[in-house]
Design a protein around this motif. Structure first.
Motif, mmCIF file in Angstrom:
data_model
loop_
_atom_site.group_PDB
_atom_site.id
_atom_site.type_symbol
_atom_site.label_atom_id
_atom_site.label_comp_id
_atom_site.label_asym_id
_atom_site.label_seq_id
_atom_site.Cartn_x
_atom_site.Cartn_y
_atom_site.Cartn_z
ATOM 1 N N SER A 27 0.842 -1.197 0.000
ATOM 2 C CA SER A 27 0.000 0.000 0.000
ATOM 3 C C SER A 27 0.874 1.242 0.000
ATOM 4 C CB SER A 27 -0.897 0.002 1.240
ATOM 5 O OG SER A 27 -1.449 1.294 1.430
ATOM 6 N N ILE A 29 4.199 1.568 -0.812
ATOM 7 C CA ILE A 29 5.081 1.726 -1.972
ATOM 8 C C ILE A 29 4.248 1.782 -3.232
ATOM 9 C CG2 ILE A 29 6.903 0.653 -3.339
ATOM 10 C CD1 ILE A 29 7.743 -0.709 -0.634
ATOM 11 N N GLY A 30 4.408 2.855 -3.979
ATOM 12 C CA GLY A 30 3.613 2.998 -5.192
ATOM 13 C C GLY A 30 4.068 4.215 -5.959
ATOM 14 N N LEU A 31 3.128 4.828 -6.645
ATOM 15 C CA LEU A 31 3.462 6.006 -7.436
ATOM 16 C C LEU A 31 3.996 7.115 -6.546
ATOM 17 C CD1 LEU A 31 0.297 5.967 -9.677
ATOM 18 C CD2 LEU A 31 2.618 5.333 -10.347
ATOM 19 N N GLY A 32 3.561 7.135 -5.288
ATOM 20 C CA GLY A 32 4.042 8.153 -4.354
ATOM 21 C C GLY A 32 5.555 8.133 -4.224
ATOM 22 N N ASN A 33 6.150 6.952 -4.291
ATOM 23 C CA ASN A 33 7.596 6.851 -4.154
ATOM 24 C C ASN A 33 8.305 7.177 -5.452
ATOM 25 O OD1 ASN A 33 6.052 4.879 -2.509
ATOM 26 N ND2 ASN A 33 8.011 4.696 -1.475
ATOM 27 N N ILE A 106 -8.360 10.451 -3.733
ATOM 28 C CA ILE A 106 -6.998 10.100 -4.152
ATOM 29 C C ILE A 106 -7.063 9.030 -5.243
ATOM 30 C CG2 ILE A 106 -4.795 9.093 -3.434
ATOM 31 C CD1 ILE A 106 -5.093 10.352 -0.745
ATOM 32 N N PHE A 229 1.515 10.938 2.247
ATOM 33 C CA PHE A 229 1.013 10.284 1.041
ATOM 34 C C PHE A 229 1.780 8.998 0.797
ATOM 35 C CE2 PHE A 229 0.883 9.530 -3.546
ATOM 36 C CZ PHE A 229 -0.480 9.614 -3.785
ATOM 37 N N SER A 230 3.092 9.083 0.887
ATOM 38 C CA SER A 230 3.912 7.929 0.562
ATOM 39 C C SER A 230 3.701 6.783 1.551
ATOM 40 C CB SER A 230 5.386 8.341 0.543
ATOM 41 O OG SER A 230 6.167 7.287 0.056
ATOM 42 N N LEU A 332 -6.474 1.871 -1.455
ATOM 43 C CA LEU A 332 -7.378 3.030 -1.464
ATOM 44 C C LEU A 332 -8.821 2.573 -1.633
ATOM 45 C CD1 LEU A 332 -5.203 5.322 -3.737
ATOM 46 C CD2 LEU A 332 -5.921 5.896 -1.406
HETATM 47 N N1 PHE Z 1 1.204 5.372 -0.518
HETATM 48 C C1 PHE Z 1 0.734 5.230 -1.854
HETATM 49 C C2 PHE Z 1 1.868 5.572 -2.795
HETATM 50 O O1 PHE Z 1 2.910 5.997 -2.357
HETATM 51 C C3 PHE Z 1 -0.482 6.062 -2.143
HETATM 52 C C4 PHE Z 1 -1.521 5.980 -1.096
HETATM 53 C C5 PHE Z 1 -1.853 7.079 -0.331
HETATM 54 C C6 PHE Z 1 -2.159 4.756 -0.859
HETATM 55 C C7 PHE Z 1 -2.799 6.997 0.668
HETATM 56 C C8 PHE Z 1 -3.116 4.671 0.149
HETATM 57 C C9 PHE Z 1 -3.419 5.789 0.905
HETATM 58 O O2 PHE Z 1 1.761 5.422 -3.977
#
Ligand code: PHE
Length: 460
Positions: A27, A29-33, A106, A229-230, A332
């Motif tokens: 959850s 690690i994703g586009l946020g990183n 989001i 967010f990350s 999400l």
């Molecule tokens: N943390 C996720 C990302 O870095 C995005 C996210 C934000 C997921 C909030 C769940 C809740 O990509």
């Protein structure tokens, strides 16, 4: 006052501690990183931003992460239900309500960006990014074309719905276990390539040699917002994932691992993007949501043996990025779905489909905000593009507000004693209890209030 949750309906649970840690890391690690962190760092001065970001993760993010996991496991509920179970007859459930709304918002723009990664799997696989390719034009071919942008957004949303309909164990858990380590390995290889590029050195100093004269309140706000967010904090994703954790697992070390993994991946992404950005002679301050797509792909043709190195690398990278995005978008949608199931009595299938469809519709203007519709793309009458605007409002400010309220609730309303008891429920010691108490009671609320205060001032 805390209500025991044993009377609740039987709840799905993670298969093991490793499975839970990986899913929560999935959850986080994703586009946020890989997309958000380098873009935000580029726009906020580079290294000074990195330093503030790391402090925010350590002193605010990690304690809030533990607080959310505690709320989830204690209550075994979605974010709204969690507050209702722990503090019935109060208005605290509104904090969970804000989280659920934030999750929907989001998801709406997250799926747009994730849709680009799907398009890029195809593009890299077919060798589009040969030496000298105009990576900006290729990006606009996807993002500025309304039909392409909407189609990939819709496709990504469909896949997310498909996973969430399947539930926690078979849907979410199975995939993350193999794919997260693979993503990590690919990132390390890309970073090694990037730091050895000619001209990459100035990128590294932009990223690693802080110049604190560039720090403004806006930079601090961006760093704290990006940290939340990350780490998927401030809107109840970790409450929801914590609600599937059984009582024999250690929440404290779990929170530590998830925070550590997430931060490492973001740091690595910066090591890839900044040298490449400077190698290509681009200005970090001028970078919009497309930056990572434009910059990273310009690296591909330099990977030997040409053109196969770039094709294999690029395809693998965007495939894994899409999967990393999927494990985040799933969390999400899962937050909002678990609310629909627990609080509204919908079936999991109904909830996932209805909410996913709503998020798709809400995401349409974001999908059209990168060149497809001009006033959405340049702000109206001026300002950020609509997607960046949504990211700021929901992906940053709303998470800061949510995290502030969550830390106030746990520290001062429910109480650190009850929270600590929940950590010890697995029979082990809560090693950093004194530190955590101090951070969640004083440091988090004051720092977050300070951040919000600067934000309010900036508005006037
Ligand atoms: N943390 C996720 C990302 O870095 C995005 C996210 C934000 C997921 C909030 C769940 C809740 O990509």
């Amino acid at each position: 006052m805390a209500m025991d949750s044993s009377g609740g309906p039987p709840r799905e649970a993670w298969g093991s501690k490793a499975a839970f840690v990986l899913a929560a890391a999935g959850s986080a690690i994703g586009l946020g990183n890989i997309w958000g962190f380098p873009t935000t760092a580029a726009n906020n001065g580079g290294a000074a931003f990195l330093v503030i970001y790391l402090c925010a993760v350590l002193f605010i993010g990690a304690p809030v992460m533990l607080a959310e996991l505690i709320l989830g496991r204690k209550s075994q509920r979605n974010p709204v239900g969690a507050f209702k179970a722990i503090m019935p007859d109060s208005s605290w459930w509104l904090v969970g309500g804000l989280g659920v709304l934030t999750g929907l918002m989001i998801l709406s723009f997250y799926s747009v960006i994730a849709g680009w990664t799907l398009a890029y799997i195809l593009k890299t696989a077919t060798g589009v990014f040969e030496a000298g390719a105009d990576t900006t034009a290729i990006f606009l071919g996807v993002a500025a074309n309304p039909w392409q942008a909407l189609m990939w957004h819709g496709l990504f949303m469909l896949i997310t719905i498909g996973v969430v309909v399947k539930g926690v164990k078979d849907g979410i858990e199975r995939w993350t276990k193999v794919l997260m380590p693979l993503l990590f390995a690919l990132l390390v290889l890309l970073a090694l390539r990037a730091v050895t590029l000619s001209g990459g050195g100035s990128g590294l100093s932009f990223y690693l040699q802080p110049d604190f004269s560039v720090v403004t309140p806006g930079v601090v706000l961006a760093a704290v917002g990006q940290a939340f967010f990350s780490l998927s904090l401030g809107m109840g994703a970790m409450i929801t994932y914590g609600s599937y954790v059984s009582r024999d697992q250690n929440l404290e070390t779990s929170a530590g691992w998830v925070t550590g993994f997430d931060t490492m991946i973001a740091f690595l992404a910066g090591l890839i993007i900044f040298p490449t950005l400077f190698h290509a002679g681009l200005d970090p301050n001028q970078s919009g949501p497309g930056m990572v797509f434009v910059v990273l792909t310009s690296l591909l043709s330099t990977i030997p043996p040409a053109p196969y190195g770039g094709i294999i690398f690029g395809t693998g990278f965007f495939l894994l990025l899409a999967i990393a995005a999927l494990t985040s978008s799933v969390s999400l949608l899962e937050v909002v779905t678990s609310w629909g199931v627990d609080e509204k009595g919908w079936t999991r299938k109904q909830a996932a489909w209805m909410i996913g469809a709503a998020a798709f519709v809400v995401g349409v203007p974001s999908a059209l905000a990168n060149g497809a519709v001009s006033w959405l793309s340049s702000g109206w009458p001026q300002g950020p593009d609509f997607l960046s605007f949504m990211f700021a409002v929901w992906g940053q400010y709303s998470l800061v507000v949510g995290a502030l309220l969550i830390s106030l609730f746990v520290a001062w309303v429910w109480g650190v004693q009850a929270a600590g008891d929940e950590v010890r429920a697995d029979g082990t010691r809560f090693r950093f209890e004194a530190v955590w108490r101090f951070l969640i009671r004083y440091v988090c609320p004051l720092a977050l209030l300070g951040v919000l205060w600067t934000l309010v001032q900036a508005l006037f």
